[in-house]
Design an enzyme around this catalytic site. Structure first.
Site, PDB file in Angstrom:
ATOM      1  NE  ARG A  18      98.045  40.897  19.494  1.00 41.82           N
ATOM      2  CZ  ARG A  18      96.809  40.201  19.315  1.00 41.82           C
ATOM      3  NH1 ARG A  18      95.476  40.485  19.813  1.00 41.82           N
ATOM      4  NH2 ARG A  18      96.657  38.943  18.271  1.00 41.82           N
ATOM      5  N   GLY A 145      88.039  32.517  12.543  1.00 43.52           N
ATOM      6  CA  GLY A 145      87.508  32.049  11.125  1.00 43.52           C
ATOM      7  C   GLY A 145      86.063  31.474  11.291  1.00 43.52           C
ATOM      8  CG  ASN A 174      89.032  27.016  13.104  1.00 44.96           C
ATOM      9  OD1 ASN A 174      88.800  26.058  13.477  1.00 44.96           O
ATOM     10  ND2 ASN A 174      90.172  27.619  12.063  1.00 44.96           N
ATOM     11  CG  ASN A 231      96.480  36.705  21.002  1.00 41.46           C
ATOM     12  OD1 ASN A 231      97.134  35.874  20.624  1.00 41.46           O
ATOM     13  ND2 ASN A 231      95.287  36.454  20.872  1.00 41.46           N
TER      14      ASN A 231
HETATM   15  C1  UD1 Z   1      93.358  30.976  13.721  1.00 42.50           C
HETATM   16  C2  UD1 Z   1      92.605  30.210  12.510  1.00 42.50           C
HETATM   17  C3  UD1 Z   1      91.275  30.911  12.868  1.00 42.50           C
HETATM   18  C4  UD1 Z   1      90.774  30.386  14.152  1.00 42.50           C
HETATM   19  C5  UD1 Z   1      91.706  31.108  15.059  1.00 42.50           C
HETATM   20  C6  UD1 Z   1      91.264  30.707  16.470  1.00 42.50           C
HETATM   21  C7  UD1 Z   1      93.975  29.909  10.866  1.00 42.50           C
HETATM   22  C8  UD1 Z   1      94.709  30.307   9.260  1.00 42.50           C
HETATM   23  N1  UD1 Z   1      93.230  30.617  11.389  1.00 42.50           N
HETATM   24  O1  UD1 Z   1      93.569  32.274  13.434  1.00 42.50           O
HETATM   25  O2  UD1 Z   1      90.167  30.193  11.807  1.00 42.50           O
HETATM   26  O3  UD1 Z   1      89.551  31.008  14.310  1.00 42.50           O
HETATM   27  O4  UD1 Z   1      92.921  30.380  15.105  1.00 42.50           O
HETATM   28  O5  UD1 Z   1      91.990  31.035  17.645  1.00 42.50           O
HETATM   29  O6  UD1 Z   1      94.582  28.819  11.105  1.00 42.50           O
HETATM   30  N2  UD1 Z   1     101.469  30.169  14.094  1.00 42.50           N
HETATM   31  C9  UD1 Z   1     102.871  29.759  14.004  1.00 42.50           C
HETATM   32  N3  UD1 Z   1     103.165  30.102  12.536  1.00 42.50           N
HETATM   33  C10 UD1 Z   1     102.745  31.009  11.764  1.00 42.50           C
HETATM   34  C11 UD1 Z   1     101.474  31.433  12.100  1.00 42.50           C
HETATM   35  C12 UD1 Z   1     100.860  30.973  13.365  1.00 42.50           C
HETATM   36  O7  UD1 Z   1     103.575  28.918  14.571  1.00 42.50           O
HETATM   37  O8  UD1 Z   1     103.347  31.179  10.567  1.00 42.50           O
HETATM   38  C13 UD1 Z   1     100.878  29.646  15.362  1.00 42.50           C
HETATM   39  C14 UD1 Z   1     100.858  31.007  16.396  1.00 42.50           C
HETATM   40  O9  UD1 Z   1     102.086  30.954  17.352  1.00 42.50           O
HETATM   41  C15 UD1 Z   1      99.506  30.263  17.135  1.00 42.50           C
HETATM   42  C16 UD1 Z   1      98.791  29.645  16.367  1.00 42.50           C
HETATM   43  O10 UD1 Z   1      99.651  29.208  14.973  1.00 42.50           O
HETATM   44  O11 UD1 Z   1      99.929  29.594  18.271  1.00 42.50           O
HETATM   45  C17 UD1 Z   1      97.785  30.259  15.628  1.00 42.50           C
HETATM   46  O12 UD1 Z   1      98.136  31.444  14.927  1.00 42.50           O
HETATM   47  P1  UD1 Z   1      97.286  32.825  15.024  1.00 42.50           P
HETATM   48  O13 UD1 Z   1      98.111  33.820  14.150  1.00 42.50           O
HETATM   49  O14 UD1 Z   1      96.988  33.158  16.306  1.00 42.50           O
HETATM   50  O15 UD1 Z   1      95.906  32.684  14.040  1.00 42.50           O
HETATM   51  P2  UD1 Z   1      94.691  33.347  13.923  1.00 42.50           P
HETATM   52  O16 UD1 Z   1      94.770  34.453  13.066  1.00 42.50           O
HETATM   53  O17 UD1 Z   1      94.203  33.753  15.509  1.00 42.50           O
HETATM   54 MG    MG Z   2      95.198  33.521  17.388  1.00 43.72          MG
END
Ligand code: UD1
Ligand code: MG
Length: 455
Positions: A18, A145, A174, A231
């Site tokens: 994004r 979350g 969260n 984002n």
């Molecule tokens: C996550 C939380 C959610 C919270 C929110 C806050 C989880 C499951 N959910 O959701 O409860 O309210 O953040 O912003 O944790 N990432 C990786 N590898 C992956 C997936 C993610 O490195 O496979 C990293 C992303 O680059 C990012 C972070 O982890 O920096 C969070 O991932 P993102 O997909 O933004 O989680 P949210 O859906 O926002």
């Molecule tokens: Mg996020």
């Protein structure tokens, strides 16, 4: 009591589609440094003793950036994006090997996280909690979350996609950042499955799993700004605004006079001495230090520069990396200084370029002086001694040395060294042609008469 050891795991595997950019998300900068560097600085200041950075498969630039600022950081690659818990487990080896007291999980795209907040999050672990989650109450909870609390205890975190209508009505969200007791971390994380709408391994499931293991989970509340995830470019700009506000406030609290703070742009590492004044519309790039009593006038741009005591810079000055101004130096309008040491009391007040040079104490660089430092292939140095006078509009063709106390006549092109106390003139001699303009006029009127006669 011995300080608790802490391994910080920074999740940075996101591509950041994004952002609409070829650059990995966490490499985008605010206040002069990348998001990743802000996060690493915060975890460092929160007392972590080791760091692991989880990057995506083609993110060598992210790994290099982490290593540049924190050489001890271990890099782990998450080959497929299967969720936040999956990402944390990419760094499993670090948890197993380091056996830290605390494991702190931080997202690489939350650059505003404050070290104090991370410390507050770690505190319950020292009192026996297995998990502490950073919760907050956003103005709009959509997408986050929800933190489920029963009888004062955190029982679960429900991702929005999996939440019921009543769970979605919960205001406590969260923030994403989590602290786990090191001794339980792996046994909790390895129990996380992907039986959910998105078929992802959710880090947030750690809470319910810990409960099932009769371990305590707590929530620590923080500010929305602390956990603001970036984002989009619009969110990046908003975070920049917040970061600038924090930095300006810090500078004002430290006694810097900012006449119009909202117009001054700082870097996270800008350093000011006492009684510094910064006029409106000044930009500080990375690595600038301004010593006591200096004045930075409007519309100046500084990066990688050291401004000495009581020096005056600008208006409209440009200090580039390696510009070192000693005490009482004056750098005036439309003067650019790069990789040059300007010694005490020297002045370059108008329209000059001083690059790859030293200018001795008390010297005066006239308007329009240029150090010709580049010959098309290599850079060369100009060395100007103390108390030298360079006349206006001179070109100093490097490599060249001007001895102490020497004079250079205006408009000179100096291609050879000038001995101390000498006068160098490198321009053509002036020629006077008496009555020349009168003769020209006469010739012109003769020409007109001839033309008329021919009509
Ligand atoms: C996550 C939380 C959610 C919270 C929110 C806050 C989880 C499951 N959910 O959701 O409860 O309210 O953040 O912003 O944790 N990432 C990786 N590898 C992956 C997936 C993610 O490195 O496979 C990293 C992303 O680059 C990012 C972070 O982890 O920096 C969070 O991932 P993102 O997909 O933004 O989680 P949210 O859906 O926002
Ligand atoms: Mg996020």
């Amino acid at each position: 009591m011995k300080a608790r050891t802490c391994l910080a795991i920074v999740l940075a595997a996101g591509e950041g589609t994004r952002m609409r950019s070829a650059r990995p998300k966490v490499m985008h900068a605010l206040a002069g440094r990348s998001m990743l560097v802000h996060v690493l600085a915060a975890v460092g200041a929160a007392g972590t003793t080791a760091a692991a950075v989880v990057v995506g498969p083609k993110q060598d630039a992210v790994a290099a950036e982490a290593k540049r600022v924190l050489p001890c950081a271990e890099i782990f690659i998450q080959h497929e994006r299967k969720g936040t818990a999956h990402a944390v487990l990419a760094a499993k080896a670090a948890i197993a090997r380091k056996k830290p007291d605390d494991v702190l999980i931080v997202f690489g795209d939350t650059p505003l996280i404050a070290p104090e907040t991370l410390q507050r999050l770690r505190a319950p672990l020292a009192k026996g909690a297995a998990i502490a989650v950073l919760a907050f109450r956003p103005a709009d909870p959509t997408g986050y979350g929800r933190v489920l609390v029963r009888d004062g205890a955190v029982v679960a975190i429900r991702e929005e996609a999996d939440a019921s209508a009543s769970e979605r009505a919960i205001a406590l969200c969260n923030g994403g950042i989590m602290a786990l007791a090191g001794k339980h971390a792996l046994s909790i994380l390895e129990k996380i499955g992907n039986a959910n709408r998105k078929h992802e391994f959710y880090l947030t499931d750690a809470v319910a799993i810990a409960r099932g293991m009769k371990l305590a989970a707590v929530a620590v509340e923080g500010e929305e700004d602390d956990v603001r995830g970036i984002n989009t470019k619009a969110q990046l700009a908003e975070a920049e605004r917040l970061m600038q506000e924090r930095l300006r406030r810090k500078a004002l609290d430290a006694g810097v006079t900012l006449i119009a703070p909202e117009t001054v742009f700082l870097s996270a590492d800008t350093k000011f001495g006492k009684d510094v004044t910064v006029e409106p519309y000044v930009v500080f790039g990375e690595k600038v230090k301004v010593d006591d009593g200096a004045v930075i006038r409007s519309f100046s741009h500084l990066a990688g520069a050291h401004v000495g005591k009581a020096a005056i810079v600008g208006p409209f000055a440009r200090l580039r990396p390696g510009a070192t101004l000693h005490e009482d130096v004056h750098i005036g309008n439309f003067v650019e200084v790069k990789e040059a040491v300007i010694e005490a009391g020297a002045k370059a007040n108008h329209l000059s370029y001083i690059g790859d040079a030293t200018v001795g104490a008390g010297s005066n660089i006239g308007a329009g002086t240029i150090t010709c430092n580049y010959d098309g292939a290599a850079k060369h140095r100009t060395e100007i001694g103390a108390d030298v006078f360079i006349g206006s509009n001179s070109a100093l063709v490097a490599p060249v040395k001007i001895g102490a106390g020497a004079y250079v006549g205006s408009g000179s092109v100096i291609t050879g060294n000038v001995p101390a106390k000498a006068l160098a003139l490198g321009r053509s001699r002036q020629v006077i042609k008496e009555g020349w303009a009168t003769r020209l006029k006469a010739l012109k009127s003769l020409g007109r008469k001839k033309a008329r006669a021919a009509e």
